[in-house]
Design a protein around this motif. Structure first.
Motif, PDB file in Angstrom:
ATOM      1  N   ALA A   5       0.825  -1.211   0.000  1.00 49.23           N
ATOM      2  CA  ALA A   5       0.000   0.000   0.000  1.00 49.23           C
ATOM      3  C   ALA A   5       0.856   1.258   0.000  1.00 49.23           C
ATOM      4  N   VAL A   6       1.911   1.260   0.821  1.00 46.68           N
ATOM      5  CA  VAL A   6       2.796   2.425   0.865  1.00 46.68           C
ATOM      6  C   VAL A   6       3.521   2.594  -0.466  1.00 46.68           C
ATOM      7  N   ALA A   7       3.993   1.484  -1.044  1.00 45.95           N
ATOM      8  CA  ALA A   7       4.720   1.551  -2.318  1.00 45.95           C
ATOM      9  C   ALA A   7       3.843   2.088  -3.444  1.00 45.95           C
ATOM     10  N   ALA A   8       2.533   1.939  -3.306  1.00 46.11           N
ATOM     11  CA  ALA A   8       1.611   2.391  -4.349  1.00 46.11           C
ATOM     12  C   ALA A   8       1.284   3.878  -4.254  1.00 46.11           C
ATOM     13  N   THR A   9       1.694   4.549  -3.174  1.00 44.70           N
ATOM     14  CA  THR A   9       1.414   5.975  -3.044  1.00 44.70           C
ATOM     15  C   THR A   9       2.295   6.769  -4.007  1.00 44.70           C
ATOM     16  N   ASP A  10       1.831   7.937  -4.388  1.00 39.72           N
ATOM     17  CA  ASP A  10       2.585   8.778  -5.321  1.00 39.72           C
ATOM     18  C   ASP A  10       3.953   9.138  -4.758  1.00 39.72           C
ATOM     19  N   ALA A  11       3.996   9.461  -3.458  1.00 41.35           N
ATOM     20  CA  ALA A  11       5.264   9.857  -2.848  1.00 41.35           C
ATOM     21  C   ALA A  11       6.286   8.730  -2.893  1.00 41.35           C
ATOM     22  N   ALA A  12       5.838   7.508  -2.615  1.00 41.59           N
ATOM     23  CA  ALA A  12       6.759   6.373  -2.618  1.00 41.59           C
ATOM     24  C   ALA A  12       7.252   6.063  -4.025  1.00 41.59           C
ATOM     25  N   ARG A  13       6.346   6.060  -4.981  1.00 41.47           N
ATOM     26  CA  ARG A  13       6.760   5.793  -6.368  1.00 41.47           C
ATOM     27  C   ARG A  13       7.805   6.799  -6.823  1.00 41.47           C
ATOM     28  N   SER A  14       7.628   8.053  -6.434  1.00 39.21           N
ATOM     29  CA  SER A  14       8.541   9.107  -6.856  1.00 39.21           C
ATOM     30  C   SER A  14       9.943   8.912  -6.274  1.00 39.21           C
ATOM     31  N   TYR A  15      10.044   8.737  -4.948  1.00 39.41           N
ATOM     32  CA  TYR A  15      11.384   8.639  -4.376  1.00 39.41           C
ATOM     33  C   TYR A  15      12.060   7.330  -4.765  1.00 39.41           C
TER      34      TYR A  15
ATOM     35  N   GLN B 138      11.767   5.667  -7.604  1.00 39.78           N
ATOM     36  CA  GLN B 138      12.295   5.812  -8.956  1.00 39.78           C
ATOM     37  C   GLN B 138      13.520   6.710  -8.966  1.00 39.78           C
ATOM     38  N   ASP B 139      13.487   7.785  -8.201  1.00 35.48           N
ATOM     39  CA  ASP B 139      14.637   8.687  -8.127  1.00 35.48           C
ATOM     40  C   ASP B 139      15.884   7.951  -7.633  1.00 35.48           C
ATOM     41  N   LEU B 140      15.721   7.094  -6.627  1.00 37.78           N
ATOM     42  CA  LEU B 140      16.877   6.408  -6.062  1.00 37.78           C
ATOM     43  C   LEU B 140      17.380   5.289  -6.974  1.00 37.78           C
ATOM     44  N   ILE B 141      16.484   4.638  -7.688  1.00 36.36           N
ATOM     45  CA  ILE B 141      16.945   3.644  -8.668  1.00 36.36           C
ATOM     46  C   ILE B 141      17.744   4.343  -9.769  1.00 36.36           C
ATOM     47  N   THR B 142      17.268   5.499 -10.210  1.00 36.41           N
ATOM     48  CA  THR B 142      18.019   6.274 -11.203  1.00 36.41           C
ATOM     49  C   THR B 142      19.377   6.682 -10.662  1.00 36.41           C
ATOM     50  N   ALA B 143      19.415   7.111  -9.395  1.00 37.87           N
ATOM     51  CA  ALA B 143      20.674   7.556  -8.786  1.00 37.87           C
ATOM     52  C   ALA B 143      21.689   6.422  -8.670  1.00 37.87           C
ATOM     53  N   LEU B 144      21.216   5.176  -8.568  1.00 39.12           N
ATOM     54  CA  LEU B 144      22.141   4.043  -8.484  1.00 39.12           C
ATOM     55  C   LEU B 144      22.905   3.824  -9.784  1.00 39.12           C
ATOM     56  N   ALA B 145      22.419   4.369 -10.890  1.00 47.72           N
ATOM     57  CA  ALA B 145      23.101   4.225 -12.183  1.00 47.72           C
ATOM     58  C   ALA B 145      23.449   2.761 -12.457  1.00 47.72           C
ATOM     59  N   ILE B 146      22.454   1.893 -12.314  1.00 53.64           N
ATOM     60  CA  ILE B 146      22.658   0.468 -12.545  1.00 53.64           C
ATOM     61  C   ILE B 146      22.884   0.239 -14.037  1.00 53.64           C
ATOM     62  N   ALA B 147      23.960  -0.490 -14.361  1.00 54.08           N
ATOM     63  CA  ALA B 147      24.287  -0.803 -15.747  1.00 54.08           C
ATOM     64  C   ALA B 147      24.039  -2.281 -16.005  1.00 54.08           C
ATOM     65  N   PRO B 148      23.781  -2.649 -17.251  1.00 51.72           N
ATOM     66  CA  PRO B 148      23.619  -4.072 -17.571  1.00 51.72           C
ATOM     67  C   PRO B 148      24.818  -4.883 -17.085  1.00 51.72           C
ATOM     68  N   GLY B 149      24.541  -5.978 -16.402  1.00 48.99           N
ATOM     69  CA  GLY B 149      25.598  -6.819 -15.871  1.00 48.99           C
ATOM     70  C   GLY B 149      25.957  -6.561 -14.425  1.00 48.99           C
ATOM     71  N   HIS B 150      25.441  -5.498 -13.846  1.00 54.44           N
ATOM     72  CA  HIS B 150      25.728  -5.194 -12.443  1.00 54.44           C
ATOM     73  C   HIS B 150      25.100  -6.218 -11.501  1.00 54.44           C
ATOM     74  N   ARG B 151      25.770  -6.438 -10.371  1.00 52.11           N
ATOM     75  CA  ARG B 151      25.215  -7.197  -9.257  1.00 52.11           C
ATOM     76  C   ARG B 151      24.662  -6.191  -8.252  1.00 52.11           C
ATOM     77  N   VAL B 152      23.365  -6.286  -7.986  1.00 51.53           N
ATOM     78  CA  VAL B 152      22.668  -5.284  -7.177  1.00 51.53           C
ATOM     79  C   VAL B 152      22.116  -5.958  -5.929  1.00 51.53           C
ATOM     80  N   LEU B 153      22.363  -5.365  -4.777  1.00 50.38           N
ATOM     81  CA  LEU B 153      21.910  -5.904  -3.494  1.00 50.38           C
ATOM     82  C   LEU B 153      20.805  -5.034  -2.918  1.00 50.38           C
ATOM     83  N   ASP B 154      19.691  -5.670  -2.575  1.00 52.33           N
ATOM     84  CA  ASP B 154      18.578  -4.991  -1.901  1.00 52.33           C
ATOM     85  C   ASP B 154      18.534  -5.500  -0.466  1.00 52.33           C
TER      86      ASP B 154
END
Length: 261
Positions: free
Chosen positions: A17-27, A29-45
């Motif tokens: 429910a929180v992830a579906a809010t406009d505020a959550a979607r916005s931040y 997406q911003d942080l995924i963009t900031a990670l600058a993930i490139a094809p082939g990267h190993r990403v840890l959540d």
């Protein structure tokens, strides 16, 4: 990991429910963009919960990359594994963020989203992420600072009693938001960006989704922060009058430096 983790289904519903809010979607997406993930990267959540963001990370890393989700709640792990069953590049494991099951410098990108407010030792978790990140690897962090929560009410003492309950009892690390930059630097990271964007909520139902106003008011009564009479008047006002609540939400983008020898 949630501020209302009572049962697996309730926790998953809350995060969804929180992830579906406009505020959550916005931040997010911003942080995924900031990670600058490139094809082939190993990403840890770190603290991936029910897998809310794993698919987006997998899309960024591509078929040659890998996304590794860890969570300490086995029920969350099971949910995330089921949701990611059709994504062969995503691996979800049960693990403690204080002891990550990965080799030194084996991760290209990492994220911890609303996780450090719950852990026993945020500094140790940041140091452990630093251990597994390669030099120059990026980390994004996002945490509310619950000690700044404010809810408008005609009786300021009652409002403060509720927000004090949320800060002191609902979350282990109530001021983690403001502490993120300092803790990251002490763990060996270089700060790339620090932002504090106040979350503003002007309707009761959205606040109910994010803050669990009714259930946390009941718990505040049980814990002795509010009387039943005050709680009834508090909720009556919040549902009937103009609603306003705000809390600081801090995000950090940091770069892993070379470990000191």
């Amino acid at each position: 990991m949630t501020i209302s983790a009572v049962t697996s289904s309730a926790s998953t519903s809350y995060l969804d429910a929180v992830a579906a809010t406009d505020a959550a979607r916005s931040y997010k997406q911003d942080l995924i963009t900031a990670l600058a993930i490139a094809p082939g990267h190993r990403v840890l959540d770190v603290g991936c919960g029910p897998g809310t963001d794993l698919a987006a990370l997998a899309e960024a890393a591509g078929p040659a990359g890998a996304v590794l989700g860890i969570d300490q709640d086995p029920r969350m792990v099971a949910t995330a594994q089921a949701r990611m069953a059709d994504r062969p590049t995503v691996l979800v494991r049960h693990a403690d963020a204080h002891r990550l099951p990965f080799e030194d410098h084996s991760i290209d990108r990492a994220r911890a989203d609303r996780v450090l407010m719950h852990v026993a030792d945020p500094a140790a978790v940041l140091a452990e992420i630093h251990r597994v990140l390669r030099a120059g690897g990026l980390l994004t962090l996002a945490e509310p600072d619950w000690d700044t929560l404010a809810v408008d009410h005609t009786d300021l003492a009652v409002s403060r009693a509720f927000t004090r309950y949320v800060a002191e009892r609902v979350n282990r690390n109530q001021a983690i938001g403001r502490q993120l930059p300092r803790l990251a630097v002490h763990a060996g990271y270089t700060l790339r960006a620090v932002r504090n964007e106040a979350v503003v909520v002007t309707d009761f139902q959205t606040a109910e989704t994010i803050l669990g106003l009714r259930r946390n008011t009941e718990r505040a009564v049980a814990a002795g922060y509010l009387t039943e009479q005050d709680a009834a008047a508090w909720l009556g006002h919040l549902t009937a009058d103009t609603f306003f609540a705000t809390v600081s939400f801090v995000t950090v983008v940091a770069e892993s430096a070379l470990a000191l020898v």
